[in-house]
Design a protein around this motif. Structure first.
Motif, PDB file in Angstrom:
ATOM      1  N   GLY A  90       0.814  -1.210   0.000  1.00 28.50           N
ATOM      2  CA  GLY A  90       0.000   0.000   0.000  1.00 28.50           C
ATOM      3  C   GLY A  90       0.845   1.257   0.000  1.00 28.50           C
ATOM      4  N   LYS A  91       0.186   2.390   0.245  1.00 23.23           N
ATOM      5  CA  LYS A  91       0.863   3.684   0.190  1.00 23.23           C
ATOM      6  C   LYS A  91       1.811   3.874   1.371  1.00 23.23           C
ATOM      7  N   LEU A  92       3.004   4.386   1.065  1.00 25.75           N
ATOM      8  CA  LEU A  92       3.950   4.815   2.087  1.00 25.75           C
ATOM      9  C   LEU A  92       4.007   6.335   2.067  1.00 25.75           C
ATOM     10  N   VAL A  93       3.846   6.940   3.232  1.00 23.10           N
ATOM     11  CA  VAL A  93       3.997   8.383   3.377  1.00 23.10           C
ATOM     12  C   VAL A  93       5.345   8.646   4.031  1.00 23.10           C
ATOM     13  N   GLN A  94       6.225   9.321   3.317  1.00 20.53           N
ATOM     14  CA  GLN A  94       7.584   9.577   3.777  1.00 20.53           C
ATOM     15  C   GLN A  94       7.757  11.064   4.057  1.00 20.53           C
ATOM     16  N   ILE A  95       8.389  11.395   5.177  1.00 19.49           N
ATOM     17  CA  ILE A  95       8.630  12.799   5.527  1.00 19.49           C
ATOM     18  C   ILE A  95      10.042  13.179   5.090  1.00 19.49           C
ATOM     19  N   GLY A  96      10.130  14.195   4.258  1.00 16.20           N
ATOM     20  CA  GLY A  96      11.405  14.625   3.708  1.00 16.20           C
ATOM     21  C   GLY A  96      11.887  15.930   4.327  1.00 16.20           C
ATOM     22  N   THR A  97      12.944  16.478   3.763  1.00 16.89           N
ATOM     23  CA  THR A  97      13.621  17.629   4.366  1.00 16.89           C
ATOM     24  C   THR A  97      14.070  18.639   3.320  1.00 16.89           C
ATOM     25  N   ASP A  98      14.150  19.899   3.746  1.00 14.77           N
ATOM     26  CA  ASP A  98      14.711  20.961   2.911  1.00 14.77           C
ATOM     27  C   ASP A  98      16.196  20.756   2.652  1.00 14.77           C
ATOM     28  N   PHE A  99      16.845  19.905   3.429  1.00 15.76           N
ATOM     29  CA  PHE A  99      18.289  19.691   3.284  1.00 15.76           C
ATOM     30  C   PHE A  99      18.660  18.907   2.031  1.00 15.76           C
ATOM     31  N   VAL A 100      17.691  18.496   1.228  1.00 17.07           N
ATOM     32  CA  VAL A 100      18.028  17.873  -0.062  1.00 17.07           C
ATOM     33  C   VAL A 100      18.401  18.942  -1.090  1.00 17.07           C
ATOM     34  N   PHE A 101      18.216  20.213  -0.753  1.00 17.78           N
ATOM     35  CA  PHE A 101      18.582  21.317  -1.649  1.00 17.78           C
ATOM     36  C   PHE A 101      19.846  22.013  -1.159  1.00 17.78           C
ATOM     37  N   ASP A 102      20.559  22.674  -2.091  1.00 15.37           N
ATOM     38  CA  ASP A 102      21.844  23.279  -1.725  1.00 15.37           C
ATOM     39  C   ASP A 102      21.732  24.733  -1.277  1.00 15.37           C
ATOM     40  N   GLY A 103      20.541  25.320  -1.376  1.00 17.30           N
ATOM     41  CA  GLY A 103      20.363  26.675  -0.882  1.00 17.30           C
ATOM     42  C   GLY A 103      20.837  27.762  -1.815  1.00 17.30           C
ATOM     43  N   ASP A 130      14.460   8.318  -3.285  1.00 11.43           N
ATOM     44  CA  ASP A 130      14.604   7.584  -4.541  1.00 11.43           C
ATOM     45  C   ASP A 130      13.981   6.194  -4.487  1.00 11.43           C
ATOM     46  N   HIS A 131      13.713   5.671  -3.315  1.00  6.63           N
ATOM     47  CA  HIS A 131      13.083   4.354  -3.195  1.00  6.63           C
ATOM     48  C   HIS A 131      11.556   4.414  -3.298  1.00  6.63           C
ATOM     49  N   LEU A 132      10.990   5.618  -3.248  1.00  9.76           N
ATOM     50  CA  LEU A 132       9.537   5.739  -3.264  1.00  9.76           C
ATOM     51  C   LEU A 132       8.954   5.447  -4.647  1.00  9.76           C
ATOM     52  N   ARG A 133       7.740   4.947  -4.645  1.00 10.93           N
ATOM     53  CA  ARG A 133       7.017   4.640  -5.875  1.00 10.93           C
ATOM     54  C   ARG A 133       6.107   5.825  -6.256  1.00 10.93           C
ATOM     55  N   PRO A 134       5.649   5.882  -7.500  1.00  9.07           N
ATOM     56  CA  PRO A 134       4.758   6.982  -7.902  1.00  9.07           C
ATOM     57  C   PRO A 134       3.485   7.066  -7.068  1.00  9.07           C
ATOM     58  N   THR A 135       3.056   5.952  -6.518  1.00 11.41           N
ATOM     59  CA  THR A 135       1.825   5.933  -5.718  1.00 11.41           C
ATOM     60  C   THR A 135       2.059   6.352  -4.267  1.00 11.41           C
ATOM     61  N   ASP A 136       3.309   6.501  -3.870  1.00 11.15           N
ATOM     62  CA  ASP A 136       3.628   6.913  -2.500  1.00 11.15           C
ATOM     63  C   ASP A 136       3.523   8.438  -2.375  1.00 11.15           C
ATOM     64  N   LEU A 137       3.634   8.907  -1.133  1.00 15.50           N
ATOM     65  CA  LEU A 137       3.516  10.338  -0.845  1.00 15.50           C
ATOM     66  C   LEU A 137       4.753  10.810  -0.090  1.00 15.50           C
ATOM     67  N   LEU A 138       5.422  11.821  -0.630  1.00 16.10           N
ATOM     68  CA  LEU A 138       6.571  12.450   0.024  1.00 16.10           C
ATOM     69  C   LEU A 138       6.173  13.855   0.446  1.00 16.10           C
ATOM     70  N   VAL A 139       6.348  14.173   1.727  1.00 14.44           N
ATOM     71  CA  VAL A 139       6.060  15.512   2.231  1.00 14.44           C
ATOM     72  C   VAL A 139       7.350  16.090   2.801  1.00 14.44           C
ATOM     73  N   ARG A 140       7.945  17.032   2.065  1.00 16.87           N
ATOM     74  CA  ARG A 140       9.158  17.685   2.558  1.00 16.87           C
ATOM     75  C   ARG A 140       8.778  18.844   3.469  1.00 16.87           C
ATOM     76  N   THR A 141       9.605  19.069   4.477  1.00 19.03           N
ATOM     77  CA  THR A 141       9.338  20.154   5.421  1.00 19.03           C
ATOM     78  C   THR A 141      10.658  20.768   5.879  1.00 19.03           C
ATOM     79  N   SER A 142      10.574  21.752   6.787  1.00 17.80           N
ATOM     80  CA  SER A 142      11.788  22.474   7.191  1.00 17.80           C
ATOM     81  C   SER A 142      11.685  22.965   8.623  1.00 17.80           C
ATOM     82  N   TRP A 143      12.805  23.015   9.302  1.00 13.86           N
ATOM     83  CA  TRP A 143      12.955  23.665  10.609  1.00 13.86           C
ATOM     84  C   TRP A 143      11.837  23.266  11.580  1.00 13.86           C
ATOM     85  N   VAL A 144      11.654  21.978  11.750  1.00 12.46           N
ATOM     86  CA  VAL A 144      10.519  21.475  12.529  1.00 12.46           C
ATOM     87  C   VAL A 144      10.790  21.571  14.035  1.00 12.46           C
TER      88      VAL A 144
END
Length: 282
Positions: A90-103, A130-144
């Motif tokens: 089923g769907k995987l919801v993954q929490i991502g980060t602003d640190f994937v960008f170089d600023g 990169d392991h996520l599938r098109p049906t999964d959900l990635l939510v990137r966030t920052s300074w939590v």
């Protein structure tokens, strides 16, 4: 619908449990309860819980420690995602980060912008994406940050009580994000059956220095601090760390807000809400 929240002991995991809508049946596990780098352990966890959706709030977030402990960071931030995808149809919801960008951008980062992490932490989080599938959900966030957790807000409160002055970096720009607001957005995206990459952070931008000034002002007004300590702005070069940070990591959340039609909340208002919770904790 049955949802398994992994990483329930962290500040985002706790916020997810606290804000979960009644429409979902929640089971949860902390990182201590399951070695996510162990594929067999992950399969057993998924098999026992039998969830329709898995939300992975577990992460190796010690940004500087990761520079000398890449193996551990990669195990939690990347290998664990591969194991969850392999064990859960089923769907995987993954929490991502602003640190994937170089600023290096001169505008907020959009979900499909090119990634260029500067640190081991950012690189391992990108590898997890990169392991996520098109049906999964990635939510990137920052300074939590969240009440009762280990984060910038609680660290500043401690230093402002203990130190004669506090020195804070003023040339790194981002958007502070309250964990409860992030959790609420995740639940709404799940309810919308969203897939792909979305961004969530509170409205507005700040430097770490700006954030520290606001923390002290709000905490003093609320009675969390009984004195004001001078806050001295410094440059990143005057505060060397093992890991490089993006100098600008504001995320563009417009697609998220458009889908959910829920508007923006400024980071300073959410800071006030968090500090009220922190005060209630004693």
């Amino acid at each position: 619908m049955k949802v398994l929240v992994i990483g329930s002991g962290g500040q985002v995991g706790c916020a997810l449990l606290a804000t979960a809508p009644s429409a979902f049946t929640i089971t949860h596990a902390s990182r201590a309860e399951c070695d996510l780098a162990d594929a067999d352990a992950v399969r057993a966890l998924i098999g026992d819980a039998s969830p329709a959706i898995v939300i992975n709030a577990a992460a190796y977030t010690a940004v500087d420690a990761a520079e000398s402990d890449e193996e551990a960071a990669r195990a939690v931030n990347a290998e664990a995602v591969a194991n969850l995808v392999g064990a859960h149809a089923g769907k995987l919801v993954q929490i991502g980060t602003d640190f994937v960008f170089d600023g290096s951008a001169n505008r907020p980062y959009q979900p499909d912008d090119e990634r260029a992490p500067l640190s081991v932490y950012g690189a391992t989080k990108a590898a997890g994406e990169d392991h996520l599938r098109p049906t999964d959900l990635l939510v990137r966030t920052s300074w939590v940050y969240g009440a009762g957790g280990r984060n910038f807000v609680t660290t500043m409160l401690r230093l402002m009580r203990e130190k004669d002055e506090v020195r804070v970096v003023s040339d790194q720009i981002g958007s502070p994000t309250w964990a409860n607001g992030l959790a609420s957005t995740i639940w709404k995206l799940v309810g919308k059956e969203a897939a792909g990459t979305f961004h969530h952070s509170d409205a507005g931008v700040a430097s770490w220095y700006d954030f520290a000034v606001a923390i002290q002002e709000e905490a003093r007004a609320m009675g969390l601090l009984d004195r004001s300590a001078p806050i001295i702005p410094i440059r990143t070069t005057n505060y060397p760390t093992a890991a490089r940070r993006p100098p600008f990591s504001v995320l563009d959340s417009s697609a998220t807000r458009a889908l959910l039609q829920d508007g923006y909340t400024h980071w300073r208002l959410n800071l006030w809400h968090m500090l009220r919770e922190e005060k209630a904790l004693g």
